[in-house]
Design a protein around this motif. Structure first.
Motif, PDB file in Angstrom:
ATOM      1  N   SER A   1       0.781  -1.134   0.039  1.00 12.29           N
ATOM      2  CA  SER A   1      -0.033   0.031   0.246  1.00 12.29           C
ATOM      3  C   SER A   1       0.798   1.415  -0.030  1.00 12.29           C
ATOM      4  N   GLY A   2       2.095   1.105  -0.306  1.00  8.18           N
ATOM      5  CA  GLY A   2       3.049   2.080  -0.308  1.00  8.18           C
ATOM      6  C   GLY A   2       3.537   2.462   1.223  1.00  8.18           C
ATOM      7  N   PRO A   3       4.393   3.644   1.371  1.00  4.66           N
ATOM      8  CA  PRO A   3       4.860   3.868   2.490  1.00  4.66           C
ATOM      9  C   PRO A   3       3.833   4.384   3.630  1.00  4.66           C
ATOM     10  N   PRO A   4       4.158   4.313   4.945  1.00  8.67           N
ATOM     11  CA  PRO A   4       3.170   4.551   5.988  1.00  8.67           C
ATOM     12  C   PRO A   4       3.271   6.105   6.149  1.00  8.67           C
ATOM     13  N   ASP A   5       2.148   6.566   6.798  1.00  5.46           N
ATOM     14  CA  ASP A   5       2.043   8.205   7.177  1.00  5.46           C
ATOM     15  C   ASP A   5       2.559   8.292   8.428  1.00  5.46           C
ATOM     16  N   ALA A   6       3.278   9.681   8.532  1.00  4.78           N
ATOM     17  CA  ALA A   6       4.324  10.044   9.932  1.00  4.78           C
ATOM     18  C   ALA A   6       3.692  11.357  10.152  1.00  4.78           C
TER      19      ALA A   6
ATOM     20  N   GLY B   1      11.844  10.503   9.276  1.00  2.46           N
ATOM     21  CA  GLY B   1      11.522   9.698   7.622  1.00  2.46           C
ATOM     22  C   GLY B   1      11.410  10.445   6.678  1.00  2.46           C
ATOM     23  N   PHE B   2      11.544  11.673   6.839  1.00  5.87           N
ATOM     24  CA  PHE B   2      11.300  12.498   5.397  1.00  5.87           C
ATOM     25  C   PHE B   2      12.569  12.967   4.734  1.00  5.87           C
ATOM     26  N   GLU B   3      12.513  13.297   3.496  1.00  4.65           N
ATOM     27  CA  GLU B   3      13.249  13.771   2.752  1.00  4.65           C
ATOM     28  C   GLU B   3      13.409  15.347   2.994  1.00  4.65           C
TER      29      GLU B   3
ATOM     30  N   THR C   1       0.492  15.590   9.135  1.00  4.11           N
ATOM     31  CA  THR C   1       1.141  14.291   8.778  1.00  4.11           C
ATOM     32  C   THR C   1       1.128  14.091   7.043  1.00  4.11           C
ATOM     33  N   ALA C   2       2.154  13.018   6.752  1.00  2.18           N
ATOM     34  CA  ALA C   2       2.525  12.830   5.430  1.00  2.18           C
ATOM     35  C   ALA C   2       3.124  11.669   5.344  1.00  2.18           C
ATOM     36  N   PRO C   3       3.418  10.860   4.127  1.00  6.46           N
ATOM     37  CA  PRO C   3       3.662   9.668   3.903  1.00  6.46           C
ATOM     38  C   PRO C   3       5.345   9.462   4.150  1.00  6.46           C
ATOM     39  N   VAL C   4       5.790   8.695   5.003  1.00  7.56           N
ATOM     40  CA  VAL C   4       7.045   8.521   5.267  1.00  7.56           C
ATOM     41  C   VAL C   4       7.508   8.772   3.865  1.00  7.56           C
ATOM     42  N   GLY C   5       8.823   9.394   3.774  1.00  5.77           N
ATOM     43  CA  GLY C   5       9.788   9.499   2.555  1.00  5.77           C
ATOM     44  C   GLY C   5       9.528  10.757   1.925  1.00  5.77           C
TER      45      GLY C   5
END
Length: 643
Positions: free
Chosen positions: A581-586, A607-609, A631-635
């Motif tokens: 389901s893609g990367p998880p939210d963080a 976990g963010f760029e 919150t946003a997807p990790v990465g």
């Protein structure tokens, strides 16, 4: 017919028995017959090779003297062994077995002994039994077709058919062995003290008495064996010595040891009218030489013209009376001695026989005629040889033409077409009374059995049971993979269901072995559609688990599979796929007011760029804005504006 000497073969250095035919027998009208019979003994014995048969080494002529060179057997004979009294049951059966084994070898080459008696059963010093004197043996075909009207043999051991018609078959020897068994078990023959003509009458008109009449402890099985061997109807006896031997072996197996080791008491009744050497056949082992006239026959052989009773010699006596016509019987003719006179006792016997024959001929002429057509040779015919294999109607017509009635029964037969005769009882060529009935077995053809229906789709065990109940043999099942049928279910039958098949048909079932095995392919990392296509090509079903987040596998691609790739499964098995389901939210850290280095470190740790945009050169190095918060997807890349 001969004198036997103990001699030595100087060339081979061995003891032999030398049988020299009496010279006077080769003279006169019947001389050629005697010489032929003597030489036939050599030819008949030479055809036999069995340890239980006295071997004939050579045969020749010295001038007018014919001789045989035979195996010398040191010991005694069965008559000598019987002088000590009845044998144990075990010994009696043992002797019978060895005699039958020897006779069986003769019967296999088409010879009938025709003179089985204790004097011709030699007992070696080692206890082994050998059958001697095949001088009366002839090829079965010659015996059954003879028309000379002469019967050869010793009356106490003659089968009824020999007395009435002169015919001999292997079962004739079996009859004599039955008499031997009675004598060995009881110590005496069944008609002690009676003249030979009366003994012959008993054999023809009465069932042979069971041994237990004299020895009451003998079991019924022994009575039944003797009765089978001495049946008046030759067709009810074992057909040859081999079959009789099997019966004796079977009897021995069921008798108790205490019965086998037991013997009867010595008989207390007189053995004959003239004492122990009377005409009942219980005479001494051999007569004194002084009792034998020079030149008299010495084979213990009696000849009786077919249809007449005549004077016959007793077993144990080396005498032979030849009666070739009723006149001889009536005049009391006997074999001459060297002085041309007969001994008084022989003359008394011959006179007695002549008187009895005269009574039969003169006082019972009508009885004789009745006997000839009611129970004698005139009352019998033979079953036509070509009945078997004919259509039923033709067979009935053929029997009717011979004056025979017929009864029919039906039976299935694999070889004979329906409606044709399979067999007859009596068999073709066997004797049957002219007023008798021939039982025909008519073929119903090959037995056909019905194949059950509803076999396909049934479990294998159930279908197999149904076929066996229907009468079929069931062969090994043929396994076959099938995606739809469960393992053990019947897919097919080697013959059509609900059809009729020959009874000896072996039916084979085709049985499902379940879906075929396959190797599970590798689909991890494949797109959803690509993975489904690969699994379908392998014959596998697909189901999906809930998607799981992954930072390594792109959203929508296969994150994992169960079973794993490379394992063995069966077609139609299910493989479970888990998609990414893609990367998880963080939670995105709030880094406004931090220095660029502090802000970058906090975001990367979450976990963010991080992408830094410096305004006016970032003179103060302070984060004034961030484009992602909450919150946003990790990465996810967070852009910072630094002043």
């Amino acid at each position: 017919m001969a004198t036997v000497y103990r001699a030595r073969d100087r060339r081979l250095g061995r003891e032999v028995a030398l049988k020299v035919m009496h010279a006077h027998l080769a003279e006169g009208v019947d001389g050629a017959s005697f010489v032929s019979r003597f030489r036939r003994e050599a030819r008949a014995s030479a055809r036999l090779s069995h340890p239980g048969v006295v071997a004939v080494f050579d045969q020749g002529v010295d001038g007018d003297t014919s001789y045989l060179t035979m195996e010398y057997v040191p010991g005694t004979n069965l008559r000598g062994e019987l002088q000590a009294g009845p044998l144990t049951v075990d010994r009696a059966l043992d002797v019978a077995e060895q005699v039958l084994a020897a006779l069986s070898s003769a019967h296999r080459v088409g010879l009938v002994h025709r003179d089985v008696k204790p004097e011709n059963v030699l007992i070696g010093d080692d206890g082994a039994v050998k059958v001697a004197d095949f001088g009366l043996a002839r090829a079965v075909t010659e015996v059954t077709s003879t028309a000379t009207g002469t019967i050869l043999g010793t009356v106490a051991y003659l089968a009824p058919e020999v007395i009435t018609s002169g015919g001999c078959t292997p079962s004739t020897d079996v009859y004599a062995v039955g008499v031997l068994l009675h004598e060995m078990l009881t110590g005496a023959l069944p008609y002690p003290g009676e003249p030979p003509i009366q003994v012959a009458f008993h054999h023809v008109h009465e069932d042979f008495p069971p041994p237990s009449d004299r020895v009451d402890w003998l079991p019924a099985e022994i009575d039944e064996l003797v009765a089978a061997f001495t049946a008046r109807d030759a067709g009810r006896r074992p057909t040859h010595a081999g079959a009789a031997l099997a019966a004796v072996l079977g009897l021995r197996a069921v008798l108790d040891d205490d019965v086998l080791q037991r013997s009867a008491d010595r008989p207390s009744v007189p053995l004959g009218p003239d004492g122990p050497d009377g005409p009942d056949g219980s005479g001494p082992v051999r007569p004194e030489l002084d009792d034998i006239p020079d030149g008299s026959p010495a084979d213990g052989v009696d000849e009786i013209p077919t249809g007449f009773f005549a004077e016959v010699s007793a077993p144990g006596h080396d005498t032979e009376h030849v009666v070739t016509s009723p006149t001889t019987a009536l005049t009391g003719g006997t074999a001459p001695d060297d002085g041309g006179t007969a001994r008084p006792r022989r003359r008394r016997r011959a006179v007695l026989a002549g008187v009895l024959a005269l009574v039969l001929l003169l006082g019972g002429g009508s009885f004789g005629t009745w006997w000839w057509f009611a129970d004698g040779p005139g009352a019998w015919t033979t079953v036509p040889a070509d009945v078997a294999g004919l259509p039923e109607e033709d067979a009935l017509a053929l029997l009717a033409a011979d004056g025979l009635d017929a009864s029919t029964t039906e039976a299935h037969d694999d070889a004979v077409p329906a409606g044709d005769v399979v067999s007859t009882e009596p068999a073709p060529g066997e004797r049957v009374r002219k007023d008798g009935t021939v039982a025909l077995t008519v073929s119903l053809g090959v037995l056909m059995l019905a194949v059950p229906d509803d076999l396909v789709g049934a479990p294998q065990a159930e279908a197999t049971s149904a076929l066996r109940e229907a009468g079929f043999d069931v062969g090994p099942a043929r396994p076959e993979h099938d995606d739809a049928a469960p393992e053990g279910e019947v897919l097919g039958v080697s013959v059509p269901e609900d059809s009729e098949q020959p009874h000896d048909t072996t039916v084979r079932l085709t049985v499902s072995d379940g879906p075929a095995p396959v190797r599970v392919p590798q689909v991890v990392g494949r797109s959803k559609d690509g993975a489904a296509s690969d699994l379908d090509a392998a014959g596998l079903e697909v189901e999906y688990a809930d998607p799981e987040p992954s930072t390594d596998v792109e959203e929508g691609r296969v994150l994992s599979q169960d079973p794993e790739q490379g394992t063995t499964a069966r077609r139609t098995d299910t493989v479970t796929l888990t998609l990414s389901s893609g990367p998880p939210d963080a939670e995105v850290p709030d880094v406004v007011g931090m220095s660029s280095d502090e802000a970058t470190a906090a975001l990367e740790e979450a976990g963010f760029e991080v992408d830094v945009n410096r305004y006016l050169g970032g003179l103060l190095d302070t984060v004034r804005f961030q484009d992602v918060d909450g919150t946003a997807p990790v990465g996810t890349t967070v852009t910072l504006t630094v002043w």
